[in-house]
Write a protein that holds these residues in place. Sequence first.
Motif, PDB file in Angstrom:
ATOM      1  N   MET A 170       0.739  -1.111   0.061  1.00  0.00           N
ATOM      2  CA  MET A 170      -0.036   0.093   0.138  1.00  0.00           C
ATOM      3  C   MET A 170       0.985   1.202   0.017  1.00  0.00           C
ATOM      4  N   ILE A 171       2.051   1.242   0.846  1.00  0.00           N
ATOM      5  CA  ILE A 171       2.917   2.431   0.913  1.00  0.00           C
ATOM      6  C   ILE A 171       3.357   2.460  -0.693  1.00  0.00           C
ATOM      7  N   ILE A 172       3.792   1.535  -1.213  1.00  0.00           N
ATOM      8  CA  ILE A 172       4.474   1.626  -2.663  1.00  0.00           C
ATOM      9  C   ILE A 172       3.487   2.133  -3.536  1.00  0.00           C
ATOM     10  N   MET A 173       2.065   1.645  -3.318  1.00  0.00           N
ATOM     11  CA  MET A 173       1.026   2.390  -4.331  1.00  0.00           C
ATOM     12  C   MET A 173       0.944   3.721  -4.198  1.00  0.00           C
ATOM     13  N   GLY A 174       0.945   4.046  -2.803  1.00  0.00           N
ATOM     14  CA  GLY A 174       1.086   5.500  -2.523  1.00  0.00           C
ATOM     15  C   GLY A 174       2.233   6.231  -3.075  1.00  0.00           C
ATOM     16  N   ILE A 175       3.240   5.843  -2.953  1.00  0.00           N
ATOM     17  CA  ILE A 175       4.584   6.555  -3.726  1.00  0.00           C
ATOM     18  C   ILE A 175       4.402   6.433  -5.101  1.00  0.00           C
ATOM     19  N   ALA A 176       4.163   5.618  -5.756  1.00  0.00           N
ATOM     20  CA  ALA A 176       3.770   5.315  -7.164  1.00  0.00           C
ATOM     21  C   ALA A 176       2.623   6.326  -7.712  1.00  0.00           C
ATOM     22  N   THR A 177       1.725   6.643  -6.770  1.00  0.00           N
ATOM     23  CA  THR A 177       0.510   7.576  -6.979  1.00  0.00           C
ATOM     24  C   THR A 177       1.078   9.168  -7.081  1.00  0.00           C
ATOM     25  N   LEU A 178       1.862   9.348  -6.108  1.00  0.00           N
ATOM     26  CA  LEU A 178       2.390  10.606  -5.971  1.00  0.00           C
ATOM     27  C   LEU A 178       3.331  10.800  -7.066  1.00  0.00           C
ATOM     28  N   LEU A 179       4.296   9.968  -7.577  1.00  0.00           N
ATOM     29  CA  LEU A 179       5.287  10.400  -8.574  1.00  0.00           C
ATOM     30  C   LEU A 179       4.379  10.550  -9.707  1.00  0.00           C
ATOM     31  N   TYR A 180       3.443   9.437 -10.212  1.00  0.00           N
ATOM     32  CA  TYR A 180       2.643   9.737 -11.196  1.00  0.00           C
ATOM     33  C   TYR A 180       1.755  11.157 -11.437  1.00  0.00           C
ATOM     34  N   GLY A 181       1.239  11.331 -10.013  1.00  0.00           N
ATOM     35  CA  GLY A 181       0.696  12.892 -10.171  1.00  0.00           C
ATOM     36  C   GLY A 181       1.416  13.748 -10.453  1.00  0.00           C
ATOM     37  N   PHE A 182       2.809  13.853 -10.047  1.00  0.00           N
ATOM     38  CA  PHE A 182       3.644  14.735 -10.006  1.00  0.00           C
ATOM     39  C   PHE A 182       3.934  14.895 -11.754  1.00  0.00           C
ATOM     40  N   TYR A 183       4.225  13.884 -12.160  1.00  0.00           N
ATOM     41  CA  TYR A 183       4.612  13.382 -13.741  1.00  0.00           C
ATOM     42  C   TYR A 183       3.607  14.259 -14.576  1.00  0.00           C
ATOM     43  N   GLU A 184       2.219  13.908 -14.307  1.00  0.00           N
ATOM     44  CA  GLU A 184       1.024  14.343 -14.986  1.00  0.00           C
ATOM     45  C   GLU A 184       1.087  16.143 -14.795  1.00  0.00           C
ATOM     46  N   TYR A 185       1.368  16.347 -13.633  1.00  0.00           N
ATOM     47  CA  TYR A 185       1.197  17.860 -13.164  1.00  0.00           C
ATOM     48  C   TYR A 185       2.343  18.496 -14.482  1.00  0.00           C
ATOM     49  N   VAL A 186       3.521  18.158 -14.231  1.00  0.00           N
ATOM     50  CA  VAL A 186       4.607  18.877 -14.924  1.00  0.00           C
ATOM     51  C   VAL A 186       4.396  18.687 -16.484  1.00  0.00           C
ATOM     52  N   GLU A 187       4.157  17.672 -16.911  1.00  0.00           N
ATOM     53  CA  GLU A 187       3.611  17.504 -18.279  1.00  0.00           C
ATOM     54  C   GLU A 187       2.478  18.452 -18.913  1.00  0.00           C
ATOM     55  N   GLN A 188       1.396  18.401 -17.729  1.00  0.00           N
ATOM     56  CA  GLN A 188       0.448  19.302 -18.363  1.00  0.00           C
ATOM     57  C   GLN A 188       0.714  20.894 -18.401  1.00  0.00           C
ATOM     58  N   GLU A 189       1.608  21.228 -17.338  1.00  0.00           N
ATOM     59  CA  GLU A 189       1.996  22.450 -17.287  1.00  0.00           C
ATOM     60  C   GLU A 189       2.771  22.907 -18.547  1.00  0.00           C
ATOM     61  N   VAL A 200      -1.060   2.498 -18.300  1.00  0.00           N
ATOM     62  CA  VAL A 200      -0.027   1.618 -17.651  1.00  0.00           C
ATOM     63  C   VAL A 200      -0.133   1.693 -16.146  1.00  0.00           C
ATOM     64  N   TYR A 201      -0.400   3.046 -15.708  1.00  0.00           N
ATOM     65  CA  TYR A 201      -0.425   3.244 -14.337  1.00  0.00           C
ATOM     66  C   TYR A 201      -1.593   2.233 -13.710  1.00  0.00           C
ATOM     67  N   THR A 202      -2.711   2.392 -14.284  1.00  0.00           N
ATOM     68  CA  THR A 202      -4.043   1.655 -13.840  1.00  0.00           C
ATOM     69  C   THR A 202      -3.547   0.042 -13.772  1.00  0.00           C
ATOM     70  N   LEU A 246      -0.666  -4.726  -7.998  1.00  0.00           N
ATOM     71  CA  LEU A 246      -0.121  -4.595  -6.959  1.00  0.00           C
ATOM     72  C   LEU A 246      -1.669  -4.873  -5.990  1.00  0.00           C
ATOM     73  N   ALA A 247      -2.702  -4.339  -6.202  1.00  0.00           N
ATOM     74  CA  ALA A 247      -3.815  -4.511  -5.557  1.00  0.00           C
ATOM     75  C   ALA A 247      -4.352  -6.091  -5.445  1.00  0.00           C
ATOM     76  N   ILE A 248      -4.171  -6.623  -6.650  1.00  0.00           N
ATOM     77  CA  ILE A 248      -4.483  -8.146  -6.913  1.00  0.00           C
ATOM     78  C   ILE A 248      -3.567  -9.149  -6.032  1.00  0.00           C
ATOM     79  N   ALA A 249      -2.150  -8.509  -6.043  1.00  0.00           N
ATOM     80  CA  ALA A 249      -1.342  -9.194  -5.071  1.00  0.00           C
ATOM     81  C   ALA A 249      -1.505  -9.205  -3.689  1.00  0.00           C
ATOM     82  N   LEU A 250      -1.936  -7.941  -3.273  1.00  0.00           N
ATOM     83  CA  LEU A 250      -2.386  -7.817  -2.168  1.00  0.00           C
ATOM     84  C   LEU A 250      -3.352  -8.480  -1.690  1.00  0.00           C
ATOM     85  N   VAL A 251      -4.560  -8.567  -2.276  1.00  0.00           N
ATOM     86  CA  VAL A 251      -5.651  -9.481  -2.026  1.00  0.00           C
ATOM     87  C   VAL A 251      -5.145 -10.887  -1.972  1.00  0.00           C
ATOM     88  N   VAL A 252      -4.478 -11.494  -2.809  1.00  0.00           N
ATOM     89  CA  VAL A 252      -4.223 -12.974  -2.982  1.00  0.00           C
ATOM     90  C   VAL A 252      -3.326 -13.207  -1.737  1.00  0.00           C
TER      91      VAL A 252
END
Length: 113
Positions: free
Chosen positions: A56-75, A92-94, A100-106
């Motif tokens: 879950m922490i890795i998913m959060g970090i990935a979300t933060l990095l992807y959000g920053f990437y999107e922000y910079v590209e859109q700027e 790809v992100y989804t 990762l979520a399926i691996a967590l559930v399994v």
Amino acid sequence: MSARDHLANKRTFLAWVRTAIALMGFGFVIAKFQIFLHILVHQQLSSTSLLGGVIMIIMGIATLLYGFYEYVEQEKELKKETFTPRLTPMIVYTILLTILAIALVVSLYVSVS
């Protein structure tokens, strides 16, 4: 290009940040709760629960990095006054977060069984 566009982009980035914080916080709670149970009732530490928290922490970090990437590209696109939707990175992100979520559930299901 207006201030409204830049502010909307910033609000979107902040939504990514909130989501990332929630994911990381939830992962932290999962891991800490497992450690708390170990201390409280001397229950054996489950590496699966700790792994779930880490995922879950890795998913959060990935979300933060992807959000920053999107922000910079859109700027960049706002400054050039061009906008083209980028579906491939979002797909790809989804897919990665879904895996990762399926691996967590399994892993949690296997630990309960």
